[in-house]
Design a protein around this motif. Structure first.
Motif, PDB file in Angstrom:
ATOM      1  N   ALA A  81       0.935  -0.988   0.091  1.00 22.61           N
ATOM      2  CA  ALA A  81      -0.012  -0.087  -0.019  1.00 22.61           C
ATOM      3  C   ALA A  81       0.846   1.122   0.172  1.00 22.61           C
ATOM      4  O   ALA A  81       1.997   1.312   0.775  1.00 22.61           O
ATOM      5  N   ALA A  82       0.445   2.270  -0.867  1.00 22.19           N
ATOM      6  CA  ALA A  82       1.349   3.400  -1.047  1.00 22.19           C
ATOM      7  C   ALA A  82       0.732   4.445  -0.788  1.00 22.19           C
ATOM      8  O   ALA A  82      -0.637   4.715  -0.930  1.00 22.19           O
ATOM      9  N   SER A  83       1.171   5.722  -0.098  1.00 26.37           N
ATOM     10  CA  SER A  83       0.551   6.905  -0.021  1.00 26.37           C
ATOM     11  C   SER A  83       1.628   7.878  -0.245  1.00 26.37           C
ATOM     12  O   SER A  83       2.812   7.596  -0.241  1.00 26.37           O
ATOM     13  N   GLY A  84       1.199   9.072  -0.504  1.00 28.45           N
ATOM     14  CA  GLY A  84       2.083  10.285  -0.974  1.00 28.45           C
ATOM     15  C   GLY A  84       1.830  10.747  -2.304  1.00 28.45           C
ATOM     16  O   GLY A  84       1.044  10.333  -2.947  1.00 28.45           O
ATOM     17  N   ARG A  85       2.507  11.598  -2.690  1.00 30.02           N
ATOM     18  CA  ARG A  85       2.481  12.478  -3.924  1.00 30.02           C
ATOM     19  C   ARG A  85       2.619  11.518  -5.107  1.00 30.02           C
ATOM     20  O   ARG A  85       3.769  10.735  -5.310  1.00 30.02           O
ATOM     21  N   ALA A  86       1.776  11.718  -6.199  1.00 35.07           N
ATOM     22  CA  ALA A  86       2.158  11.202  -7.514  1.00 35.07           C
ATOM     23  C   ALA A  86       2.432   9.676  -7.429  1.00 35.07           C
ATOM     24  O   ALA A  86       3.533   9.507  -8.260  1.00 35.07           O
ATOM     25  N   PHE A  87       1.849   8.964  -6.808  1.00 38.33           N
ATOM     26  CA  PHE A  87       1.941   7.545  -6.791  1.00 38.33           C
ATOM     27  C   PHE A  87       1.884   6.900  -8.198  1.00 38.33           C
ATOM     28  O   PHE A  87       2.943   6.097  -8.628  1.00 38.33           O
ATOM     29  N   GLY A  99       1.628  -0.382 -17.603  1.00 36.32           N
ATOM     30  CA  GLY A  99       1.602  -1.781 -17.285  1.00 36.32           C
ATOM     31  C   GLY A  99       2.859  -2.516 -17.629  1.00 36.32           C
ATOM     32  O   GLY A  99       2.794  -3.733 -17.519  1.00 36.32           O
ATOM     33  N   ALA A 100       4.179  -1.994 -18.240  1.00 36.17           N
ATOM     34  CA  ALA A 100       4.898  -2.736 -18.406  1.00 36.17           C
ATOM     35  C   ALA A 100       5.518  -3.429 -17.188  1.00 36.17           C
ATOM     36  O   ALA A 100       5.575  -2.908 -16.315  1.00 36.17           O
ATOM     37  N   THR A 101       5.929  -4.695 -17.579  1.00 37.88           N
ATOM     38  CA  THR A 101       6.450  -5.462 -16.381  1.00 37.88           C
ATOM     39  C   THR A 101       7.818  -6.171 -16.541  1.00 37.88           C
ATOM     40  O   THR A 101       8.310  -6.207 -17.986  1.00 37.88           O
ATOM     41  N   SER A 102       8.436  -6.572 -15.586  1.00 34.21           N
ATOM     42  CA  SER A 102       9.954  -7.134 -15.731  1.00 34.21           C
ATOM     43  C   SER A 102       9.968  -8.377 -14.656  1.00 34.21           C
ATOM     44  O   SER A 102       9.397  -8.009 -13.774  1.00 34.21           O
ATOM     45  N   TYR A 103      10.401  -9.299 -14.898  1.00 31.03           N
ATOM     46  CA  TYR A 103      10.440 -10.383 -13.784  1.00 31.03           C
ATOM     47  C   TYR A 103      12.150 -11.170 -14.027  1.00 31.03           C
ATOM     48  O   TYR A 103      12.598 -11.112 -15.127  1.00 31.03           O
ATOM     49  N   ALA A 104      12.247 -11.368 -12.725  1.00 33.59           N
ATOM     50  CA  ALA A 104      13.742 -12.200 -12.834  1.00 33.59           C
ATOM     51  C   ALA A 104      13.310 -13.518 -13.322  1.00 33.59           C
ATOM     52  O   ALA A 104      12.256 -14.265 -13.129  1.00 33.59           O
ATOM     53  N   ASP A 105      14.336 -14.394 -13.801  1.00 34.59           N
ATOM     54  CA  ASP A 105      14.262 -15.454 -14.229  1.00 34.59           C
ATOM     55  C   ASP A 105      13.596 -16.466 -13.262  1.00 34.59           C
ATOM     56  O   ASP A 105      12.875 -17.649 -13.729  1.00 34.59           O
ATOM     57  N   SER A 106      14.145 -16.453 -12.093  1.00 34.65           N
ATOM     58  CA  SER A 106      13.862 -17.441 -11.033  1.00 34.65           C
ATOM     59  C   SER A 106      12.546 -17.589 -10.714  1.00 34.65           C
ATOM     60  O   SER A 106      12.003 -18.323 -10.142  1.00 34.65           O
ATOM     61  N   VAL A 107      11.831 -16.443 -10.960  1.00 32.04           N
ATOM     62  CA  VAL A 107      10.038 -16.184 -10.576  1.00 32.04           C
ATOM     63  C   VAL A 107       9.312 -16.123 -11.683  1.00 32.04           C
ATOM     64  O   VAL A 107       8.028 -16.338 -11.647  1.00 32.04           O
ATOM     65  N   LYS A 108       9.722 -16.236 -13.043  1.00 38.08           N
ATOM     66  CA  LYS A 108       9.123 -16.154 -14.052  1.00 38.08           C
ATOM     67  C   LYS A 108       8.036 -17.426 -14.373  1.00 38.08           C
ATOM     68  O   LYS A 108       8.440 -18.426 -14.114  1.00 38.08           O
ATOM     69  N   GLY A 109       6.949 -17.089 -14.800  1.00 37.52           N
ATOM     70  CA  GLY A 109       5.932 -18.341 -14.612  1.00 37.52           C
ATOM     71  C   GLY A 109       5.115 -18.665 -13.381  1.00 37.52           C
ATOM     72  O   GLY A 109       4.274 -19.447 -13.357  1.00 37.52           O
ATOM     73  N   ARG A 110       5.631 -18.274 -12.361  1.00 39.85           N
ATOM     74  CA  ARG A 110       5.268 -18.524 -11.161  1.00 39.85           C
ATOM     75  C   ARG A 110       4.788 -17.320 -10.323  1.00 39.85           C
ATOM     76  O   ARG A 110       3.658 -17.079  -9.557  1.00 39.85           O
ATOM     77  N   PHE A 111       5.295 -16.135 -10.594  1.00 40.61           N
ATOM     78  CA  PHE A 111       4.941 -14.782  -9.679  1.00 40.61           C
ATOM     79  C   PHE A 111       4.409 -13.820 -10.814  1.00 40.61           C
ATOM     80  O   PHE A 111       4.719 -13.670 -11.969  1.00 40.61           O
ATOM     81  N   THR A 112       3.502 -13.006 -10.309  1.00 39.58           N
ATOM     82  CA  THR A 112       2.756 -12.192 -11.240  1.00 39.58           C
ATOM     83  C   THR A 112       2.875 -10.745 -10.342  1.00 39.58           C
ATOM     84  O   THR A 112       2.143 -10.661  -9.035  1.00 39.58           O
ATOM     85  N   ILE A 113       3.206  -9.647 -10.951  1.00 34.51           N
ATOM     86  CA  ILE A 113       2.901  -8.351 -10.202  1.00 34.51           C
ATOM     87  C   ILE A 113       1.661  -7.667 -10.807  1.00 34.51           C
ATOM     88  O   ILE A 113       1.498  -7.661 -12.193  1.00 34.51           O
ATOM     89  N   SER A 114       0.916  -6.917 -10.079  1.00 34.47           N
ATOM     90  CA  SER A 114      -0.113  -6.363 -10.735  1.00 34.47           C
ATOM     91  C   SER A 114      -0.605  -5.053  -9.769  1.00 34.47           C
ATOM     92  O   SER A 114       0.301  -4.919  -8.649  1.00 34.47           O
ATOM     93  N   ARG A 115      -1.269  -4.279 -10.068  1.00 34.28           N
ATOM     94  CA  ARG A 115      -1.703  -3.035  -9.224  1.00 34.28           C
ATOM     95  C   ARG A 115      -2.760  -2.491  -9.463  1.00 34.28           C
ATOM     96  O   ARG A 115      -3.643  -2.952 -10.284  1.00 34.28           O
ATOM     97  N   ASP A 116      -3.433  -1.880  -8.373  1.00 31.90           N
ATOM     98  CA  ASP A 116      -4.804  -1.302  -8.454  1.00 31.90           C
ATOM     99  C   ASP A 116      -4.621   0.164  -8.108  1.00 31.90           C
ATOM    100  O   ASP A 116      -4.549   0.572  -6.825  1.00 31.90           O
ATOM    101  N   ASN A 117      -4.652   0.947  -9.205  1.00 29.39           N
ATOM    102  CA  ASN A 117      -4.295   2.334  -9.026  1.00 29.39           C
ATOM    103  C   ASN A 117      -5.377   2.870  -8.283  1.00 29.39           C
ATOM    104  O   ASN A 117      -4.946   4.011  -7.552  1.00 29.39           O
ATOM    105  N   ALA A 118      -6.484   2.714  -8.183  1.00 27.54           N
ATOM    106  CA  ALA A 118      -7.729   3.328  -7.421  1.00 27.54           C
ATOM    107  C   ALA A 118      -7.303   3.105  -6.023  1.00 27.54           C
ATOM    108  O   ALA A 118      -7.669   4.013  -5.131  1.00 27.54           O
ATOM    109  N   LYS A 119      -6.825   1.818  -5.466  1.00 26.30           N
ATOM    110  CA  LYS A 119      -6.145   1.915  -4.120  1.00 26.30           C
ATOM    111  C   LYS A 119      -4.898   2.029  -3.977  1.00 26.30           C
ATOM    112  O   LYS A 119      -4.496   1.754  -2.800  1.00 26.30           O
ATOM    113  N   ASN A 120      -3.862   2.711  -4.815  1.00 24.75           N
ATOM    114  CA  ASN A 120      -2.697   2.676  -4.767  1.00 24.75           C
ATOM    115  C   ASN A 120      -1.959   1.620  -4.127  1.00 24.75           C
ATOM    116  O   ASN A 120      -1.296   1.612  -3.110  1.00 24.75           O
ATOM    117  N   THR A 121      -2.181   0.341  -4.577  1.00 23.90           N
ATOM    118  CA  THR A 121      -1.679  -0.744  -4.025  1.00 23.90           C
ATOM    119  C   THR A 121      -0.996  -1.614  -5.297  1.00 23.90           C
ATOM    120  O   THR A 121      -1.702  -1.639  -6.370  1.00 23.90           O
TER     121      THR A 121
END
Length: 122
Positions: free
Chosen positions: A23-29, A56-78
């Motif tokens: 969860a992020a707070s502050g300016r221009a998240f 929405g461009a993403t980047s992953y370490a090779d060790s987690v590709k296919g297992r981990f997914t990064i996502s965001r909810d800008n409305a929730k700053n999360t």
């Protein structure tokens, strides 16, 4: 200034899943790129995943590709990190961080959370 607070860590068996939140707070998240890093005992902090919040461009370490997914909810700053098929070697403290430009390098990130522990049992 951006403040970051992680949550969602815990103890899971190998093969299990966890979802971390930042969860992020502050300016221009929404103008920042967000990253997840991890640090295991006795090891350096390493890149896991990152996402540009605009576009929405993403980047992953090779060790987690296919297992981990990064996502965001800008409305929730999360930002989230969905971690599936967890392995004992994924055990670490996980940190989220913010940077003006998408990067895989620790030194490019200006703001850091306090970290959340993830432990994967074998």
């Amino acid at each position: 200034q951006v403040q970051l607070v992680e949550s969602g860590g815990g103890l899971v068996p190998a093969g299990g899943s966890l979802r971390l939140s930042c969860a992020a707070s502050g300016r221009a998240f929404s103008s920042y790129a967000m990253g997840w890093f991890r640090q295991a005992p006795g090891k350096e902090r390493e890149f896991v995943a990152a996402m540009r919040l605009r576009g929405g461009a993403t980047s992953y370490a090779d060790s987690v590709k296919g297992r981990f997914t990064i996502s965001r909810d800008n409305a929730k700053n999360t930002v989230y990190l969905q971690m599936n098929s967890l392995k004992p070697e994924d055990t670490a403290i996980y940190y989220c961080a913010a940077t003006p430009l998408l990067s895989v390098f620790v030194g490019d990130y200006n703001y850091w959370g306090q970290g959340t522990q993830v432990t994967v049992s074998s």
